[in-house]
Scaffold this motif. Structure first.
Motif, PDB file in Angstrom:
ATOM      1  N   PRO A 170       8.780  68.744-106.445  1.00  0.00           N
ATOM      2  CA  PRO A 170       8.830  69.895-107.344  1.00  0.00           C
ATOM      3  C   PRO A 170       8.971  69.553-108.825  1.00  0.00           C
ATOM      4  N   ASN A 171       9.645  68.460-109.140  1.00  0.00           N
ATOM      5  CA  ASN A 171       9.859  68.174-110.557  1.00  0.00           C
ATOM      6  C   ASN A 171       8.931  67.083-111.087  1.00  0.00           C
ATOM      7  N   ILE A 172       7.904  66.728-110.316  1.00  0.00           N
ATOM      8  CA  ILE A 172       6.962  65.699-110.763  1.00  0.00           C
ATOM      9  C   ILE A 172       5.579  66.314-110.892  1.00  0.00           C
ATOM     10  N   SER A 173       4.914  66.090-112.024  1.00  0.00           N
ATOM     11  CA  SER A 173       3.545  66.561-112.212  1.00  0.00           C
ATOM     12  C   SER A 173       2.665  65.365-112.519  1.00  0.00           C
ATOM     13  N   ARG A 174       1.597  65.200-111.726  1.00  0.00           N
ATOM     14  CA  ARG A 174       0.702  64.060-111.963  1.00  0.00           C
ATOM     15  C   ARG A 174      -0.725  64.481-111.670  1.00  0.00           C
ATOM     16  N   PRO A 175      -1.687  63.923-112.424  1.00  0.00           N
ATOM     17  CA  PRO A 175      -3.083  64.188-112.054  1.00  0.00           C
ATOM     18  C   PRO A 175      -3.422  63.478-110.747  1.00  0.00           C
ATOM     19  N   ALA A 176      -4.477  63.961-110.075  1.00  0.00           N
ATOM     20  CA  ALA A 176      -4.822  63.457-108.749  1.00  0.00           C
ATOM     21  C   ALA A 176      -5.000  61.935-108.727  1.00  0.00           C
ATOM     22  N   SER A 177      -5.509  61.390-109.845  1.00  0.00           N
ATOM     23  CA  SER A 177      -5.805  59.959-109.866  1.00  0.00           C
ATOM     24  C   SER A 177      -4.547  59.097-109.780  1.00  0.00           C
ATOM     25  N   GLN A 178      -3.391  59.687-110.043  1.00  0.00           N
ATOM     26  CA  GLN A 178      -2.154  58.905-110.041  1.00  0.00           C
ATOM     27  C   GLN A 178      -1.259  59.202-108.843  1.00  0.00           C
ATOM     28  N   LEU A 179      -1.832  59.787-107.799  1.00  0.00           N
ATOM     29  CA  LEU A 179      -1.023  60.093-106.619  1.00  0.00           C
ATOM     30  C   LEU A 179      -1.147  58.967-105.601  1.00  0.00           C
ATOM     31  N   THR A 180      -0.078  58.723-104.864  1.00  0.00           N
ATOM     32  CA  THR A 180      -0.178  57.749-103.781  1.00  0.00           C
ATOM     33  C   THR A 180      -0.947  58.392-102.633  1.00  0.00           C
ATOM     34  N   ARG A 230      18.262  77.727-105.459  1.00  0.00           N
ATOM     35  CA  ARG A 230      17.582  76.989-106.515  1.00  0.00           C
ATOM     36  C   ARG A 230      16.622  77.897-107.259  1.00  0.00           C
ATOM     37  N   TRP A 231      15.882  77.296-108.184  1.00  0.00           N
ATOM     38  CA  TRP A 231      14.994  78.090-109.021  1.00  0.00           C
ATOM     39  C   TRP A 231      13.952  78.838-108.184  1.00  0.00           C
ATOM     40  N   LEU A 232      13.720  80.081-108.550  1.00  0.00           N
ATOM     41  CA  LEU A 232      12.658  80.888-107.964  1.00  0.00           C
ATOM     42  C   LEU A 232      11.920  81.558-109.117  1.00  0.00           C
ATOM     43  N   ILE A 283      20.669  77.436-109.661  1.00  0.00           N
ATOM     44  CA  ILE A 283      19.464  78.253-109.849  1.00  0.00           C
ATOM     45  C   ILE A 283      18.598  77.722-110.979  1.00  0.00           C
ATOM     46  N   LEU A 284      19.125  76.827-111.821  1.00  0.00           N
ATOM     47  CA  LEU A 284      18.285  76.232-112.866  1.00  0.00           C
ATOM     48  C   LEU A 284      17.731  74.870-112.440  1.00  0.00           C
ATOM     49  N   HIS A 285      17.931  74.524-111.159  1.00  0.00           N
ATOM     50  CA  HIS A 285      17.357  73.272-110.650  1.00  0.00           C
ATOM     51  C   HIS A 285      15.963  73.539-110.103  1.00  0.00           C
ATOM     52  N   ASP A 286      15.098  72.538-110.261  1.00  0.00           N
ATOM     53  CA  ASP A 286      13.724  72.674-109.806  1.00  0.00           C
ATOM     54  C   ASP A 286      13.664  73.167-108.376  1.00  0.00           C
ATOM     55  N   PRO A 287      12.589  73.901-108.079  1.00  0.00           N
ATOM     56  CA  PRO A 287      12.478  74.467-106.743  1.00  0.00           C
ATOM     57  C   PRO A 287      12.264  73.386-105.719  1.00  0.00           C
ATOM     58  N   GLY A 288      12.295  73.819-104.477  1.00  0.00           N
ATOM     59  CA  GLY A 288      11.696  72.982-103.481  1.00  0.00           C
ATOM     60  C   GLY A 288      12.586  72.483-102.406  1.00  0.00           C
ATOM     61  N   GLU A 289      11.929  71.658-101.650  1.00  0.00           N
ATOM     62  CA  GLU A 289      12.459  71.105-100.444  1.00  0.00           C
ATOM     63  C   GLU A 289      13.544  70.119-100.829  1.00  0.00           C
ATOM     64  N   ASP A 290      14.787  70.524-100.658  1.00  0.00           N
ATOM     65  CA  ASP A 290      15.915  69.659-100.961  1.00  0.00           C
ATOM     66  C   ASP A 290      16.203  68.865 -99.696  1.00  0.00           C
ATOM     67  N   ASP A 316       5.223  76.076-118.350  1.00  0.00           N
ATOM     68  CA  ASP A 316       4.816  76.588-117.033  1.00  0.00           C
ATOM     69  C   ASP A 316       5.889  77.481-116.391  1.00  0.00           C
ATOM     70  N   TYR A 317       6.758  78.079-117.216  1.00  0.00           N
ATOM     71  CA  TYR A 317       7.603  79.154-116.724  1.00  0.00           C
ATOM     72  C   TYR A 317       6.687  80.259-116.213  1.00  0.00           C
ATOM     73  N   PRO A 318       6.956  80.980-115.127  1.00  0.00           N
ATOM     74  CA  PRO A 318       8.175  80.935-114.322  1.00  0.00           C
ATOM     75  C   PRO A 318       8.109  79.990-113.125  1.00  0.00           C
ATOM     76  N   LEU A 319       7.130  79.068-113.121  1.00  0.00           N
ATOM     77  CA  LEU A 319       7.071  78.146-111.992  1.00  0.00           C
ATOM     78  C   LEU A 319       8.162  77.097-112.104  1.00  0.00           C
ATOM     79  N   LYS A 320       8.589  76.845-113.337  1.00  0.00           N
ATOM     80  CA  LYS A 320       9.701  75.905-113.541  1.00  0.00           C
ATOM     81  C   LYS A 320      10.807  76.604-114.330  1.00  0.00           C
ATOM     82  N   PRO A 321      12.060  76.182-114.094  1.00  0.00           N
ATOM     83  CA  PRO A 321      13.187  76.872-114.728  1.00  0.00           C
ATOM     84  C   PRO A 321      13.368  76.495-116.200  1.00  0.00           C
TER      85      PRO A 321
END
Lengths: 143, 169
Positions: A48-58, B110-112, B93-100, B64-69
């Motif tokens: 969720p907190n990582i953004s990468r273009p497709a070329s840099q994905l494993t 978490r963030w929604l 709730i200000l932590h990135d979304p997702g599979e913890d 990229d709000y509201p996808l990220k907090p």
């Protein structure tokens, strides 16, 4: 992650204007750097907190993302016709207009297709009821 | 979500908050030309150690709000277990979304993308009233809150006084 290095031009401009460049604001006013291609590169989110273009994905990340795209494409879509009780997409807080492309989640919540698809790539849960979408998907397959 | 859409969503929220202010805080932009950076004044909630305080905070939204907090930082000095010494607020709730993976936080904690400035500030105000000392951002404050409550109260009272002096600077 942002680039913390400020270009000399940005500093010069802020000096001329006589204000301090504050963090976060430097990018908006400066002209685009030269030689940068304006081609839009799609970004993916292996976590969720990582953004990468497709070329840099494993390879593993590519498979995970491909699976996720496949799952999202299994969710029904439709065109908003004004007959539904839900009138607003809670992600963009915009009212649905007749003709908007919408996506239906298994929990029956609906969103603009564009709004929810971006979110589902990051987290596979319904933003309104937090229902995990994959669990619901699997249970609908079983019946 | 494109740049224009995140800006539109934030403008909509700002207009709504101007029309219908919410108890406990008042929100505006730091710079009228930048919809992504807000200044929110939190009024210390009644019946808490923070009562009477005026705490200035900055809320910074990603493109990229509201996808990220957004990130929330207290600009006024404050002593609280879940706010680190630089003012950064640490709530789930200000932590990135997702599979913890580790299951520390349920997805709904978490963030929604349905969170708005209003829902964020309501959470922060309730955090002031009810610190979570199990995941502290300021370990000293958390220890004090647990073990030396009188000392903790004194430090908070000092911040409240200071906040009253600096609120309108």
């Amino acid at each position: 992650m942002g680039n913390c290095l400020k270009s000399p031009t940005a500093d010069d401009i802020s000096l001329l204007r006589g204000n301090d460049s504050q963090d976060g604001s430097e990018a908006s006013s400066e002209p685009p750097p030269p030689y940068q291609e304006s081609v839009h590169v799609p970004m993916y989110h292996p976590a969720p907190n990582i953004s990468r273009p497709a070329s840099q994905l494993t390879e593993e990340e590519q498979i995970r993302i491909a699976k996720r795209i496949g799952l999202i494409q299994h969710l029904p879509t439709g065109i908003y016709d004004g007959s539904k009780k839900i009138r607003e997409c809670v992600i963009c807080m915009g009212e649905f207009c007749v003709g908007d492309a919408v996506r239906y989640l298994p929990c029956m919540h609906i969103y603009h297709k564009e709004c929810i698809d971006d979110w589902l790539m990051r987290s596979f849960t319904c933003p309104s009821c937090m229902e995990p979408v994959d669990a619901a998907l699997l249970s609908t397959y079983e019946t | 979500m494109s740049l224009e859409q995140s800006a539109l969503l934030l403008r909509r929220q700002l207009a709504e908050l101007n029309r219908h202010p919410v108890d406990g805080f008042s929100a505006g932009l730091i710079d009228d030309d930048d919809i992504y950076r807000w200044e929110v004044l939190i009024i210390g909630p009644p019946d808490t150690y923070y009562e009477g305080g005026f705490f200035k905070t900055h809320l910074t939204f990603p493109r990229d709000y509201p996808l990220k907090p957004p990130k929330l930082k207290f600009m006024t000095e404050i002593w609280h277990p879940n706010i680190d010494k630089t003012g950064d607020v640490c709530i789930s709730i200000l932590h990135d979304p997702g599979e913890d993976k580790f299951g520390y936080e349920r997805p709904e904690e978490r963030w929604l993308p349905v969170h708005t400035v209003e829902t964020i500030m309501v959470s922060v105000i309730s955090m002031l009233a009810d610190p979570n000392d199990e995941s502290p951002a300021n370990i000293d404050a958390a220890k004090e809150w647990r073990e030396r409550r009188e000392e903790f109260k004194k430090k908070v009272a000092r911040c409240v006084r200071k906040s009253q002096e600096t609120a309108w600077d």
